[in-house]
Design an enzyme around this catalytic site. Structure first.
Site, mmCIF file in Angstrom:
data_model
loop_
_atom_site.group_PDB
_atom_site.id
_atom_site.type_symbol
_atom_site.label_atom_id
_atom_site.label_comp_id
_atom_site.label_asym_id
_atom_site.label_seq_id
_atom_site.Cartn_x
_atom_site.Cartn_y
_atom_site.Cartn_z
ATOM 1 N N SER A 146 71.780 23.245 31.449
ATOM 2 C CA SER A 146 70.437 23.178 31.378
ATOM 3 C C SER A 146 69.819 24.330 31.176
ATOM 4 C CB SER A 146 70.112 22.732 33.120
ATOM 5 O OG SER A 146 68.720 22.875 33.156
ATOM 6 N N TYR A 159 70.382 23.888 42.567
ATOM 7 C CA TYR A 159 70.631 23.144 41.150
ATOM 8 C C TYR A 159 70.931 24.147 40.138
ATOM 9 C CZ TYR A 159 69.687 20.458 37.082
ATOM 10 O OH TYR A 159 69.695 20.112 35.758
#
Length: 266
Positions: A146, A159
């Protein structure tokens, strides 16, 4: 939809295949002539997808249930795959999830869960395909990370930490396998229009603030499928967000100061 001729007759394994980017990858790989093994928890959805893919594209599409937080189940699942096919040509480690929460509020079960799936589960799957790929001197491991693995923002500390870990693992793995002829690619998309945010941000504020900047899974899947079985180091989307990540690597203090207001819109 982009077709990748290199995939015809190849075997592609996709984790987290029952929705979002994983689902789009499955359809586009099948359109390129690849045979598929789809892995996810939702076998009902996988069954529907496999039937549709076989009917539309005439390729072999099978599925197996896998909860990546149950690491002890991973070897058996890949053993079942290797009993059906001689080798895996492409492994796409796509499964993952996030929960947006301030560091003081995140629960330890959520911390453990995100690392179990996003990091340890990914590594467990990768370990299962490395030996055969090295032996054949052929294969491609694609890890979906990501932009959060490059540029951390408030409310995504855990995260982001998992995605930083994925990038570190991927970069090391790439160097280890370079001489073996095995490609290793990191995919770093920005926010995508998926059910990810149903869990990550139940309020819906983050998606609302993103507006037209949110990525479509179809477009991201096109970029990933086109790169399969090529020596692509990274796929970074969208370009403007990746530019921000590069700028952050060069001038972190400046980006944190100027971007503070935007970062807090989660």
């Amino acid at each position: 939809m982009t077709r990748n001729k290199r995939l015809k007759g190849k075997t592609v394994v996709i984790t987290g295949a029952s929705g979002g980017l994983g689902e789009q990858l499955a359809y586009q790989c099948a359109a390129s002539g690849a045979n598929l093994f789809l892995l996810a928890r939702n076998v009902g959805k996988l069954d529907q997808m496999a039937e549709k893919i076989r009917g539309q594209h005439g390729v072999d599409c099978r599925y197996l249930q896998l909860d990546l937080s149950s690491h002890e189940d991973v070897p058996a699942v890949f053993q079942a795959i290797f009993e059906e096919v001689r080798h895996v040509d492409v492994l796409v480690n796509n499964a993952g999830y996030g929960i947006f929460s301030e560091a003081k509020d995140v629960t330890l079960p959520d911390v453990q869960g995100m690392f179990a799936v996003n990091v340890v589960g990914l590594i467990a799957c990768t370990k299962e395909v490395i030996p055969s790929m090295k032996k054949r001197k052929l294969g491609h491991i694609i890890n979906v990370s990501s932009q959060a693995g490059k540029l951390a923002t408030p409310k995504s500390s855990v995260y982001s930490a998992t995605k930083h870990a994925v990038l570190g693992y991927t970069n090391s793995l790439r160097m280890e396998l370079a001489d073996a002829g095995v490609f290793v690619t990191a995919v770093n998309p920005g926010p995508m229009a998926t059910s990810f945010f149903d869990l990550a941000d139940p309020s819906g504020n983050y998606v609302k603030n993103l507006g037209r900047h949110i990525l479509s899974t179809e477009k991201v899947a096109e970029k990933v499928v086109a790169a399969m079985l090529t020596n692509s180091r990274e796929i970074n989307l969208p370009g403007w967000m990746n530019a921000g990540s590069i700028l952050y690597a060069l001038f972190p203090k400046l980006v944190e100061r100027l971007g503070k207001k935007a970062f807090l819109k989660k």
